[in-house]
Design a protein around this motif. Structure first.
Motif, PDB file in Angstrom:
ATOM      1  N   ASP A  10       0.769  -1.253   0.045  1.00  0.00           N
ATOM      2  CA  ASP A  10       0.120   0.064   0.007  1.00  0.00           C
ATOM      3  C   ASP A  10       0.789   1.178  -0.069  1.00  0.00           C
ATOM      4  O   ASP A  10       0.568   2.221  -0.679  1.00  0.00           O
ATOM      5  CB  ASP A  10      -0.860  -0.122   1.198  1.00  0.00           C
ATOM      6  N   LYS A  11       1.901   1.168   0.816  1.00  0.00           N
ATOM      7  CA  LYS A  11       2.963   2.411   0.835  1.00  0.00           C
ATOM      8  C   LYS A  11       3.491   2.522  -0.566  1.00  0.00           C
ATOM      9  O   LYS A  11       3.690   3.802  -0.985  1.00  0.00           O
ATOM     10  CB  LYS A  11       3.970   2.330   1.876  1.00  0.00           C
ATOM     11  N   PHE A  12       4.018   1.486  -1.145  1.00  0.00           N
ATOM     12  CA  PHE A  12       4.547   1.429  -2.430  1.00  0.00           C
ATOM     13  C   PHE A  12       3.507   2.053  -3.558  1.00  0.00           C
ATOM     14  O   PHE A  12       4.101   3.020  -4.361  1.00  0.00           O
ATOM     15  CB  PHE A  12       5.046   0.193  -2.571  1.00  0.00           C
ATOM     16  N   VAL A  13       2.223   1.704  -3.435  1.00  0.00           N
ATOM     17  CA  VAL A  13       1.450   2.247  -4.619  1.00  0.00           C
ATOM     18  C   VAL A  13       1.095   3.651  -4.249  1.00  0.00           C
ATOM     19  O   VAL A  13       1.030   4.626  -5.086  1.00  0.00           O
ATOM     20  CB  VAL A  13       0.102   1.437  -4.331  1.00  0.00           C
ATOM     21  N   TYR A  14       0.993   4.001  -2.901  1.00  0.00           N
ATOM     22  CA  TYR A  14       0.695   5.544  -2.344  1.00  0.00           C
ATOM     23  C   TYR A  14       1.861   6.249  -3.054  1.00  0.00           C
ATOM     24  O   TYR A  14       1.566   7.337  -3.489  1.00  0.00           O
ATOM     25  CB  TYR A  14       0.619   5.446  -0.776  1.00  0.00           C
ATOM     26  N   ASP A  15       3.284   5.628  -2.802  1.00  0.00           N
ATOM     27  CA  ASP A  15       4.248   6.613  -3.127  1.00  0.00           C
ATOM     28  C   ASP A  15       4.526   6.631  -4.603  1.00  0.00           C
ATOM     29  O   ASP A  15       4.565   7.782  -5.121  1.00  0.00           O
ATOM     30  CB  ASP A  15       5.457   6.210  -2.727  1.00  0.00           C
ATOM     31  N   THR A  16       4.121   5.773  -5.259  1.00  0.00           N
ATOM     32  CA  THR A  16       4.139   5.877  -6.723  1.00  0.00           C
ATOM     33  C   THR A  16       3.210   6.698  -7.374  1.00  0.00           C
ATOM     34  O   THR A  16       3.270   7.322  -8.321  1.00  0.00           O
ATOM     35  CB  THR A  16       3.931   4.348  -7.378  1.00  0.00           C
ATOM     36  N   LEU A  17       1.987   6.633  -6.836  1.00  0.00           N
ATOM     37  CA  LEU A  17       0.876   7.645  -7.215  1.00  0.00           C
ATOM     38  C   LEU A  17       1.143   8.966  -6.954  1.00  0.00           C
ATOM     39  O   LEU A  17       0.752   9.852  -7.670  1.00  0.00           O
ATOM     40  CB  LEU A  17      -0.513   7.040  -6.827  1.00  0.00           C
ATOM     41  N   HIS A  18       1.525   9.149  -5.746  1.00  0.00           N
ATOM     42  CA  HIS A  18       1.928  10.508  -5.283  1.00  0.00           C
ATOM     43  C   HIS A  18       3.054  11.156  -6.154  1.00  0.00           C
ATOM     44  O   HIS A  18       2.859  12.308  -6.751  1.00  0.00           O
ATOM     45  CB  HIS A  18       2.591  10.573  -3.735  1.00  0.00           C
ATOM     46  N   PHE A  19       3.990  10.259  -6.624  1.00  0.00           N
ATOM     47  CA  PHE A  19       5.065  10.771  -7.464  1.00  0.00           C
ATOM     48  C   PHE A  19       4.565  11.005  -8.786  1.00  0.00           C
ATOM     49  O   PHE A  19       4.885  12.098  -9.334  1.00  0.00           O
ATOM     50  CB  PHE A  19       5.913   9.636  -7.829  1.00  0.00           C
ATOM     51  N   LEU A  20       3.559  10.352  -9.388  1.00  0.00           N
ATOM     52  CA  LEU A  20       3.150  10.556 -10.923  1.00  0.00           C
ATOM     53  C   LEU A  20       2.199  11.830 -10.689  1.00  0.00           C
ATOM     54  O   LEU A  20       2.418  12.659 -11.426  1.00  0.00           O
ATOM     55  CB  LEU A  20       2.291   9.322 -11.189  1.00  0.00           C
ATOM     56  N   MET A  21       1.437  11.830  -9.646  1.00  0.00           N
ATOM     57  CA  MET A  21       0.425  13.002  -9.420  1.00  0.00           C
ATOM     58  C   MET A  21       1.204  14.329  -9.437  1.00  0.00           C
ATOM     59  O   MET A  21       1.032  15.442  -9.938  1.00  0.00           O
ATOM     60  CB  MET A  21      -0.639  12.851  -8.317  1.00  0.00           C
ATOM     61  N   LYS A  22       2.200  14.263  -8.715  1.00  0.00           N
ATOM     62  CA  LYS A  22       3.267  15.339  -8.432  1.00  0.00           C
ATOM     63  C   LYS A  22       3.895  16.032  -9.896  1.00  0.00           C
ATOM     64  O   LYS A  22       3.566  17.185 -10.286  1.00  0.00           O
ATOM     65  CB  LYS A  22       4.318  15.107  -7.591  1.00  0.00           C
ATOM     66  N   TRP A  23       4.227  15.086 -10.617  1.00  0.00           N
ATOM     67  CA  TRP A  23       5.001  15.486 -11.938  1.00  0.00           C
ATOM     68  C   TRP A  23       4.101  15.698 -13.041  1.00  0.00           C
ATOM     69  O   TRP A  23       4.320  16.510 -13.817  1.00  0.00           O
ATOM     70  CB  TRP A  23       5.780  14.132 -12.218  1.00  0.00           C
ATOM     71  N   SER A  24       2.720  14.939 -12.848  1.00  0.00           N
ATOM     72  CA  SER A  24       1.738  15.298 -13.860  1.00  0.00           C
ATOM     73  C   SER A  24       1.322  17.010 -13.535  1.00  0.00           C
ATOM     74  O   SER A  24       1.097  17.653 -14.577  1.00  0.00           O
ATOM     75  CB  SER A  24       0.677  14.484 -13.968  1.00  0.00           C
ATOM     76  N   GLY A  25       1.131  17.291 -12.373  1.00  0.00           N
ATOM     77  CA  GLY A  25       0.748  18.664 -12.042  1.00  0.00           C
ATOM     78  C   GLY A  25       1.750  19.642 -12.372  1.00  0.00           C
ATOM     79  O   GLY A  25       1.345  20.517 -12.799  1.00  0.00           O
TER      80      GLY A  25
END
Length: 67
Positions: A10-25
């Motif tokens: 769950d933490k890995f998925v959260y960190d990955t999604l957070h990274f992707l959302m940050k860069w897409s923003g």
């Protein structure tokens, strides 16, 4: 699956999604700024052209009156 393994996934998925959302923003923000810059340059160019056309028209009218 142990609770800790699930938490790790769950933490890995959260960190990955957070990274992707940050860069897409950031990419989206950059694109908007670039778009606004292009529009401002186009508006400035159009404004300068309109001013030149008005000055040229006024000059031609003045020449016509003098002739």
């Amino acid at each position: 699956m142990c609770k800790t393994e699930k938490e790790m996934i769950d933490k890995f998925v959260y960190d990955t999604l957070h990274f992707l959302m940050k860069w897409s923003g950031q990419i989206n923000s950059w694109a908007w700024r670039k778009h606004a810059k292009i529009l401002r340059a186009k508006q400035r160019k159009d404004s300068e052209k309109l001013t030149r056309d008005q000055e040229n028209q006024a000059y031609l009218e003045e020449l016509k009156r003098k002739l």
